[in-house]
Design an enzyme around this catalytic site. Structure first.
Site, PDB file in Angstrom:
ATOM      1  N   TYR A 105       0.876  -1.162   0.000  1.00  0.00           N
ATOM      2  CA  TYR A 105       0.000   0.000   0.000  1.00  0.00           C
ATOM      3  C   TYR A 105       0.896   1.190   0.000  1.00  0.00           C
ATOM      4  O   TYR A 105       1.851   1.236   0.764  1.00  0.00           O
ATOM      5  CB  TYR A 105      -0.907   0.109   1.233  1.00  0.00           C
ATOM      6  CG  TYR A 105      -1.712   1.413   1.248  1.00  0.00           C
ATOM      7  CD1 TYR A 105      -2.880   1.532   0.505  1.00  0.00           C
ATOM      8  CD2 TYR A 105      -1.257   2.536   1.941  1.00  0.00           C
ATOM      9  CE1 TYR A 105      -3.579   2.731   0.466  1.00  0.00           C
ATOM     10  CE2 TYR A 105      -1.958   3.735   1.895  1.00  0.00           C
ATOM     11  CZ  TYR A 105      -3.125   3.822   1.160  1.00  0.00           C
ATOM     12  OH  TYR A 105      -3.811   5.015   1.123  1.00  0.00           O
ATOM     13  N   TRP A 153       1.903   5.314  -1.950  1.00  0.00           N
ATOM     14  CA  TRP A 153       1.836   6.298  -3.030  1.00  0.00           C
ATOM     15  C   TRP A 153       2.905   6.104  -4.083  1.00  0.00           C
ATOM     16  O   TRP A 153       2.975   6.861  -5.015  1.00  0.00           O
ATOM     17  CB  TRP A 153       1.850   7.708  -2.443  1.00  0.00           C
ATOM     18  CG  TRP A 153       0.450   8.137  -2.204  1.00  0.00           C
ATOM     19  CD1 TRP A 153      -0.419   7.622  -1.272  1.00  0.00           C
ATOM     20  CD2 TRP A 153      -0.288   9.114  -2.947  1.00  0.00           C
ATOM     21  NE1 TRP A 153      -1.641   8.227  -1.394  1.00  0.00           N
ATOM     22  CE2 TRP A 153      -1.587   9.159  -2.393  1.00  0.00           C
ATOM     23  CE3 TRP A 153       0.024   9.967  -3.992  1.00  0.00           C
ATOM     24  CZ2 TRP A 153      -2.576  10.015  -2.878  1.00  0.00           C
ATOM     25  CZ3 TRP A 153      -0.960  10.820  -4.462  1.00  0.00           C
ATOM     26  CH2 TRP A 153      -2.239  10.838  -3.919  1.00  0.00           C
TER      27      TRP A 153
HETATM   28  N1  LIG Z   1      -0.790   9.984  11.445  1.00  0.00           N
HETATM   29  C1  LIG Z   1      -1.198   9.915  10.183  1.00  0.00           C
HETATM   30  N2  LIG Z   1      -0.803   8.881   9.420  1.00  0.00           N
HETATM   31  C2  LIG Z   1      -1.212   8.809   8.150  1.00  0.00           C
HETATM   32  C3  LIG Z   1      -2.068   9.793   7.588  1.00  0.00           C
HETATM   33  C4  LIG Z   1      -2.493  10.862   8.435  1.00  0.00           C
HETATM   34  O1  LIG Z   1      -3.264  11.757   8.023  1.00  0.00           O
HETATM   35  N3  LIG Z   1      -2.018  10.894   9.716  1.00  0.00           N
HETATM   36  N4  LIG Z   1      -2.467   9.665   6.302  1.00  0.00           N
HETATM   37  C5  LIG Z   1      -2.512   8.326   5.739  1.00  0.00           C
HETATM   38  C6  LIG Z   1      -2.716   8.367   4.290  1.00  0.00           C
HETATM   39  S1  LIG Z   1      -4.156   9.134   3.788  1.00  0.00           S
HETATM   40  C7  LIG Z   1      -1.896   7.760   3.412  1.00  0.00           C
HETATM   41  S2  LIG Z   1      -2.363   7.713   1.774  1.00  0.00           S
HETATM   42  C8  LIG Z   1      -0.655   7.085   3.841  1.00  0.00           C
HETATM   43  C9  LIG Z   1       0.510   7.291   2.875  1.00  0.00           C
HETATM   44  O2  LIG Z   1       1.500   6.385   3.104  1.00  0.00           O
HETATM   45  P1  LIG Z   1       2.526   5.952   1.936  1.00  0.00           P
HETATM   46  O3  LIG Z   1       1.837   6.001   0.630  1.00  0.00           O
HETATM   47  O4  LIG Z   1       3.146   4.686   2.340  1.00  0.00           O
HETATM   48  O5  LIG Z   1       3.571   7.139   1.990  1.00  0.00           O
HETATM   49  P2  LIG Z   1       4.719   7.580   0.985  1.00  0.00           P
HETATM   50  O6  LIG Z   1       5.651   8.387   1.779  1.00  0.00           O
HETATM   51  O7  LIG Z   1       4.135   8.234  -0.229  1.00  0.00           O
HETATM   52  O8  LIG Z   1       5.425   6.209   0.607  1.00  0.00           O
HETATM   53  C10 LIG Z   1       5.662   5.794  -0.691  1.00  0.00           C
HETATM   54  C11 LIG Z   1       6.958   5.014  -0.723  1.00  0.00           C
HETATM   55  O9  LIG Z   1       7.092   4.417  -2.019  1.00  0.00           O
HETATM   56  C12 LIG Z   1       8.434   4.586  -2.478  1.00  0.00           C
HETATM   57  N5  LIG Z   1       8.382   4.558  -3.953  1.00  0.00           N
HETATM   58  C13 LIG Z   1       8.147   5.574  -4.802  1.00  0.00           C
HETATM   59  N6  LIG Z   1       8.166   5.146  -6.072  1.00  0.00           N
HETATM   60  C14 LIG Z   1       8.403   3.821  -6.032  1.00  0.00           C
HETATM   61  C15 LIG Z   1       8.532   2.816  -7.032  1.00  0.00           C
HETATM   62  O10 LIG Z   1       8.423   3.056  -8.225  1.00  0.00           O
HETATM   63  N7  LIG Z   1       8.766   1.534  -6.600  1.00  0.00           N
HETATM   64  C16 LIG Z   1       8.920   1.213  -5.286  1.00  0.00           C
HETATM   65  N8  LIG Z   1       9.146  -0.050  -4.978  1.00  0.00           N
HETATM   66  N9  LIG Z   1       8.819   2.166  -4.325  1.00  0.00           N
HETATM   67  C17 LIG Z   1       8.556   3.434  -4.695  1.00  0.00           C
HETATM   68  C18 LIG Z   1       8.867   5.899  -1.889  1.00  0.00           C
HETATM   69  O11 LIG Z   1      10.288   5.969  -1.827  1.00  0.00           O
HETATM   70  C19 LIG Z   1       8.193   5.870  -0.517  1.00  0.00           C
HETATM   71  O12 LIG Z   1       9.012   5.303   0.457  1.00  0.00           O
HETATM   72  O13 LIG Z   1      -0.281   7.578   5.134  1.00  0.00           O
HETATM   73  C20 LIG Z   1      -1.311   7.446   6.083  1.00  0.00           C
HETATM   74  N10 LIG Z   1      -0.775   7.753   7.393  1.00  0.00           N
HETATM   75  N1  LIG Z   2       1.208  18.322  -0.169  1.00  0.00           N
HETATM   76  C1  LIG Z   2       0.543  17.171   0.070  1.00  0.00           C
HETATM   77  N2  LIG Z   2      -0.677  16.970  -0.476  1.00  0.00           N
HETATM   78  C2  LIG Z   2      -1.364  15.833  -0.224  1.00  0.00           C
HETATM   79  C3  LIG Z   2      -0.802  14.779   0.559  1.00  0.00           C
HETATM   80  C4  LIG Z   2       0.489  15.015   1.141  1.00  0.00           C
HETATM   81  O1  LIG Z   2       1.031  14.161   1.866  1.00  0.00           O
HETATM   82  N3  LIG Z   2       1.121  16.219   0.877  1.00  0.00           N
HETATM   83  N4  LIG Z   2      -1.487  13.603   0.741  1.00  0.00           N
HETATM   84  C5  LIG Z   2      -2.582  13.279  -0.188  1.00  0.00           C
HETATM   85  C6  LIG Z   2      -3.433  12.215   0.368  1.00  0.00           C
HETATM   86  S1  LIG Z   2      -2.917  10.614   0.255  1.00  0.00           S
HETATM   87  C7  LIG Z   2      -4.611  12.459   0.952  1.00  0.00           C
HETATM   88  S2  LIG Z   2      -5.514  11.175   1.596  1.00  0.00           S
HETATM   89  C8  LIG Z   2      -5.138  13.842   1.065  1.00  0.00           C
HETATM   90  C9  LIG Z   2      -5.546  14.127   2.505  1.00  0.00           C
HETATM   91  O2  LIG Z   2      -6.432  15.166   2.573  1.00  0.00           O
HETATM   92  P1  LIG Z   2      -7.128  15.489   3.998  1.00  0.00           P
HETATM   93  O3  LIG Z   2      -7.468  14.250   4.683  1.00  0.00           O
HETATM   94  O4  LIG Z   2      -8.221  16.470   3.761  1.00  0.00           O
HETATM   95  O5  LIG Z   2      -5.894  16.186   4.730  1.00  0.00           O
HETATM   96  P2  LIG Z   2      -5.520  16.321   6.295  1.00  0.00           P
HETATM   97  O6  LIG Z   2      -4.320  17.193   6.309  1.00  0.00           O
HETATM   98  O7  LIG Z   2      -5.435  15.014   6.964  1.00  0.00           O
HETATM   99  O8  LIG Z   2      -6.741  17.089   6.936  1.00  0.00           O
HETATM  100  C10 LIG Z   2      -7.265  18.295   6.391  1.00  0.00           C
HETATM  101  C11 LIG Z   2      -7.633  19.281   7.455  1.00  0.00           C
HETATM  102  O9  LIG Z   2      -8.475  18.662   8.400  1.00  0.00           O
HETATM  103  C12 LIG Z   2      -8.220  19.257   9.652  1.00  0.00           C
HETATM  104  N5  LIG Z   2      -8.764  18.418  10.708  1.00  0.00           N
HETATM  105  C13 LIG Z   2      -8.214  17.365  11.358  1.00  0.00           C
HETATM  106  N6  LIG Z   2      -9.065  16.866  12.268  1.00  0.00           N
HETATM  107  C14 LIG Z   2     -10.194  17.627  12.181  1.00  0.00           C
HETATM  108  C15 LIG Z   2     -11.446  17.612  12.854  1.00  0.00           C
HETATM  109  O10 LIG Z   2     -11.721  16.778  13.705  1.00  0.00           O
HETATM  110  N7  LIG Z   2     -12.355  18.557  12.484  1.00  0.00           N
HETATM  111  C16 LIG Z   2     -12.104  19.490  11.533  1.00  0.00           C
HETATM  112  N8  LIG Z   2     -13.051  20.364  11.253  1.00  0.00           N
HETATM  113  N9  LIG Z   2     -10.931  19.532  10.891  1.00  0.00           N
HETATM  114  C17 LIG Z   2     -10.000  18.603  11.197  1.00  0.00           C
HETATM  115  C18 LIG Z   2      -6.728  19.426   9.690  1.00  0.00           C
HETATM  116  O11 LIG Z   2      -6.387  20.447  10.596  1.00  0.00           O
HETATM  117  C19 LIG Z   2      -6.433  19.815   8.240  1.00  0.00           C
HETATM  118  O12 LIG Z   2      -6.374  21.229   8.084  1.00  0.00           O
HETATM  119  O13 LIG Z   2      -4.154  14.813   0.710  1.00  0.00           O
HETATM  120  C20 LIG Z   2      -3.428  14.500  -0.467  1.00  0.00           C
HETATM  121  N10 LIG Z   2      -2.593  15.653  -0.772  1.00  0.00           N
HETATM  122 MO   LIG Z   3      -4.187   9.233   1.448  1.00  0.00          MO
END
Ligand SMILES: Nc1nc2c(c(=O)[nH]1)N[C@H]1C(S)=C(S)[C@@H](COP(=O)(O)OP(=O)(O)OC[C@H]3O[C@@H](n4cnc5c(=O)[nH]c(N)nc54)[C@H](O)[C@@H]3O)O[C@H]1N2
Ligand SMILES: Nc1nc2c(c(=O)[nH]1)N[C@H]1C(S)=C(S)[C@@H](COP(=O)(O)OP(=O)(O)OC[C@H]3O[C@@H](n4cnc5c(=O)[nH]c(N)nc54)[C@H](O)[C@@H]3O)O[C@H]1N2
Ligand SMILES: [Mo]
Length: 829
Positions: A153, A155
């Protein structure tokens, strides 16, 4: 209702392309020419795509010296676009295959407790492939394919060919299958509850077009979203339209109301009115607003009658008849800490004006995360504006440029997992295997094989996992409660990781395979997830670093060890596939007569590839006029929703039958497991772990962009100025952040842009334990998940709750230890 092109609908098309003998004949002679015509240039420019947009790379003497966006769509800067050289030439690249010393010595007794602290031994590529194949065969023979966890899982990188996770699944499916996962981290709760309420997944659907919003809405509410940050990236290659529309919203002078405990970059950019509830209390606030609307008779009864079901069963709860607690604004105010007057005024403002509510996903990544969006839809039903042009609600404006009007486009195909009945929709949510559990239950599954859990009306039993293969993700950073995961991660006999860098996850493996960046290989991608605005070539820009390989090559060689190479590759090289994917798009373009209709020419693949230029498709009038619930509003009988009733379900009989104590049949306020309003708080501050503006999760943490945001070379943590004063903390101080689950170091940023009692530490900093031989050692790099709670949202969705949890914070008085995570690990000489 028109079902729109969602972020990865392309996969549907690919399935079809596979069956077409036409393409197979085509590629035999032509692809060879394509490779012949193209050599890696030593000096010049290469166009490629990244999550952060179409890039123009300048190459000098075979090295990347400059990286910039090909086009600018708005004046909002996107720093992520300029660090390509850092990504390619990073100090912590995995350049060769490595095996953990104890594992190499005896794979049958590999001392898994030393994962993360053992020495590494470099081995030849062939030896590594043979070792993985042998050990995989051994595990499958001993305990079957379900004991191999290849859910993976993450990105990864964009590109329809080098799709790490799908390539892994494709391999596993050819050797008898694997255990995979259900759902994702992004919208774990909403993607399960929304189909019960609206009949679609909602979170990854095209949104009512931005132009309609800008034309029609008077008030825009941004509820728990940070689009200024989160629109810097997209799942495929970003079309960068979202930031443009955000800028247009700002210039429109419309009233923007922003509801978030943090005054984030978006709120500041838009100069919006800031309403700041306590984290995880939005449901109470929404209930208070609904009560006010009901009592003042300012709600759309006709809409409720015509388009929804179950309001009558929800009402007794709202009015307190079922639990003696009327959900009055006063009641709500005591929970969310927004004063009563503001709650009432907000309800009236939304009713009296043409309103669009855009919600992010942060609030559903919380305990009982099923409730906020369900309550939001119910509130919007009372406002009666759903389906009016540019009004109602949207759950994907902050993500991958939702709301950008669609283009008429040929859709590039992509590699498939080869599973039967994958279904349609988002690639990572497609069914690649029958054995699967909700992905955020990974630690639970590893620690408790045989345990049965509830999930959305079904029972799921965890298999015993003895082999993990991960490609394209960083679970040691992305999963909640890192210290628990470290424990769980030591259970299986074997862990293999394909990685570009020595990430915390790579360091916790037994075998690490070196992988190329997108800049060292060929690929192709759509530009834009929802709107399909174009196709970008992603040509290899520089030579591969060290012995790094494409994931495709690694899995091809593994397939060969299992005698299934031809099935795996279908006798196609990378460029053959890329050509095939392109030609499937070209074929569609021909059928749609794109050239005749609007002059968009899709040249034969060889010319497209030699051109080094993206193809741009034209947006359609229908795209500009797309109004998400417009058809439903016009005719709910002929255009019913996909719910059992065909209507918006404020009360769900399907959920009622599940009889869960933690997810009732209508939107409900539940106290989260940890929050600021609880009695006997286990710690003092609510931790919000937002997505970082200057990274993509953990990606780019190892570049010099870190110098721009780090505070005293530490991951920043935001703390309110009064709280900081009480703790004797100043901006720039090193602080220790801790709770019963773990402790991290961070750099304080003292600010009034966060409410009292709340701290913000973005997810994605690379977990860097001070002493990896010790359990629960201090993390030097502020990895948020060391502090978060690993439990499910509820039995319904089993989503992660990473925005729920309390922490303590204090000034760190010791000597700040040096970061080690961005260097090479201990490698045996
Ligand atoms: N506390 C907290 N935790 C969260 C979240 C949060 O809001 N709060 N958000 C969650 C969410 S929404 C998400 S989507 C996840 C994201 O979690 P991940 O998607 O696991 O995060 P990334 O850092 O994008 O990790 C991608 C990895 O893939 C590697 N990679 C890139 N390209 C390639 C490739 O071509 N091949 C291989 N083999 N590897 C590659 C990169 O070097 C990197 O280490 O985190 C979650 N974790
Ligand atoms: N630059 C950048 N862009 C990204 C990503 C990244 O890692 N970096 N990750 C991508 C991915 S995988 C995803 S899933 C999306 C995530 O997109 P989101 O899930 O929308 O992003 P978050 O930053 O987790 O949360 C958005 C806002 O929610 C607020 N928030 C947290 N808890 C609460 C609550 O209980 N109530 C309210 N009202 N607000 C709350 C936080 O303060 C924050 O400002 O973004 C995508 N875009
Ligand atoms: Mo995500």
């Amino acid at each position: 209702m028109s079902v729109n092109l969602s972020r990865r609908n392309s996969l549907k098309t690919i399935g079809a392309a596979f069956c077409m003998p036409f393409f197979m004949k085509m590629n035999l002679f032509a692809a060879e020419n394509a490779t012949k015509n193209f050599k890696i240039i030593k000096d010049g420019e290469v166009i490629t795509g990244a999550h952060w947009g179409v890039l123009k790379l300048t190459i000098k003497d075979g090295k990347i010296v400059k990286s910039e966006p090909l086009n600018k769509t708005s004046s909002i800067k996107n720093p992520l676009q300029h660090y390509t050289a850092d990504l390619v030439y990073a100090k912590d690249r995995v350049k060769y295959p490595y095996v953990r010393k104890s594992y190499l010595e005896n794979p049958d007794s590999p001392k898994p407790e030393l994962r993360g602290s053992d020495e590494w031994v470099r081995v030849s590529y062939d030896k590594a492939i043979k070792l993985i194949a042998n050990e995989l065969k051994k595990t499958i023979k001993a305990s079957g394919n379900t004991s191999v966890f290849a859910g993976s899982y993450g990105w990864k990188s964009p590109g329809n060919m080098q799709n790490a996770r799908i390539l892994l699944h494709r391999f596993m499916n050819q050797i008898g299958g694997f255990t995979g996962t259900l759902g994702d981290y992004s919208t774990g709760a909403s993607q399960i509850i929304m189909p019960h309420v609206l009949g679609t997944i909602e979170v990854y659907e095209q949104q009512t077009s931005w132009p309609l919003v800008l034309e029609n809405a008077d008030v825009v509410v941004i509820w728990g979203a940070d689009p200024y940050s989160t629109l810097k990236i997209a799942w495929t290659v970003s079309d960068e339209q979202g930031l443009k529309y955000l800028e247009e919203l700002k210039n429109s002078g419309k009233k923007v109301i922003f509801i978030d405990p943090i005054k984030n970059a978006t709120c500041k950019f838009l100069n919006a009115q800031w309403i700041a509830p306590l984290p995880n209390t939005d449901v109470a606030m929404m209930l208070g607003m609904m009560y006010e609307l009901y009592e003042s008779k300012k709600y759309d009864q006709k809409f409720i009658e015509t388009y929804t079901t179950g309001f009558d069963k929800f009402l007794p709860y709202l009015l307190g008849k079922t639990d003696n607690t009327p959900k009055t604004p006063k009641w709500a105010s005591q929970i969310c800490k927004i004063d009563e007057k503001t709650i009432k005024e907000l309800a009236h403002t939304l009713y009296d004006n043409k309103t669009m509510i855009m919600s992010g996903w942060g609030m559903q990544r919380a305990h009982h995360g099923e409730q906020p969006h369900w309550a939001l839809v119910t509130l919007c039903a009372m406002l009666g504006q759903i389906g009016k042009p540019g009004c109602g609600f949207g759950l994907s404006y902050h993500y991958s440029n939702g709301g950008t009007p669609d283009a008429k486009a040929g859709i590039v195909g992509g590699i498939s997992s080869g599973a039967a009945n994958v279904g349609t929709g988002q690639s990572w949510l497609q069914k690649a295997t029958d054995s699967a559990f909700p992905l955020a239950r990974i630690s639970d599954a590893l620690l408790n094989p045989g345990k049965t859990i509830d999930h959305n009306g079904k029972k799921i039993t965890y298999p015993k996992i003895d082999f993990i293969y991960w490609a394209g993700g960083n679970p040691l950073v992305h999963h909640q409660n890192t210290n628990e995961l470290v424990k769980a991660w030591k259970k299986p006999r074997t862990v293999v990781v394909n990685e570009i860098y020595w990430t915390p996850t790579a360091r916790m493996a037994d075998i690490v395979m070196p992988v190329t960046t997108i800049y060292e290989r060929d690929d192709i991608s759509m530009i834009g997830d929802y709107a399909n605005l174009g196709i970008t070539p992603m040509k290899q820009a520089v030579e591969k670093i060290g012995e790094s390989k494409n994931d495709y090559e690694i899995f091809t060689d593994l397939a060969a060890e299992f005698g299934v190479k031809d099935k795996y590759t279908e006798n196609k090289s990378d460029i053959d596939w890329i050509k095939e994917f392109y030609e499937s798009a070209r074929d569609q373009a021909k059928k749609m007569q794109l050239e005749e209709l609007n002059g968009v020419v899709m040249k034969p693949f060889e010319e497209f590839w030699a051109d080094n230029k993206p193809i741009t498709f034209l947006q359609t009038q229908e795209g500009f006029e797309y109004n998400r619930y417009g058809d439903f509003r016009e005719d709910p009988i002929l255009e019913p929703l996909g719910t059992p009733s065909g209507l918006i379900e404020i009360y769900s009989e399907v959920i009622e039958k599940m009889n869960y104590d933690d997810c009732k049949a209508h939107p409900t306020w539940f106290e989260p497991i940890e929050w600021l309003g609880m009695k006997n708080k286990p710690a003092e501050f609510h931790l919000v772990t937002s997505h970082p503006e200057d990274r993509l999760h953990s990606q780019l943490n190892n570049t010099s962009l870190r110098d721009e945001y780090a505070i005293s070379n530490l991951e920043p943590i935001w703390i309110n100025s009064e709280d900081a004063k009480a703790k004797g903390i100043k901006t720039g101080d090193a602080v220790r952040v801790f709770n019963a689950r773990g402790e991290v170091l961070a750099g304080a940023k003292v600010t009034d842009d966060i409410i009292k009692g709340v701290v913000k530490l973005c997810e994605g900093a690379w977990y860097d334990p001070l002493d990896p031989t010790k359990a629960e050692s201090l993390d030097k790099n502020g990895s948020a998940n060391v502090l978060t709670i690993d439990m499910p949202t509820s039995k319904l969705a089993n989503g992660n709750i990473s925005h729920t949890g309390l922490v303590n914070i204090e000034k760190f008085t010791g000597k700040v230890p040096e970061l080690t995570i961005f260097k090479q690990p201990k490698i045996k000489a």
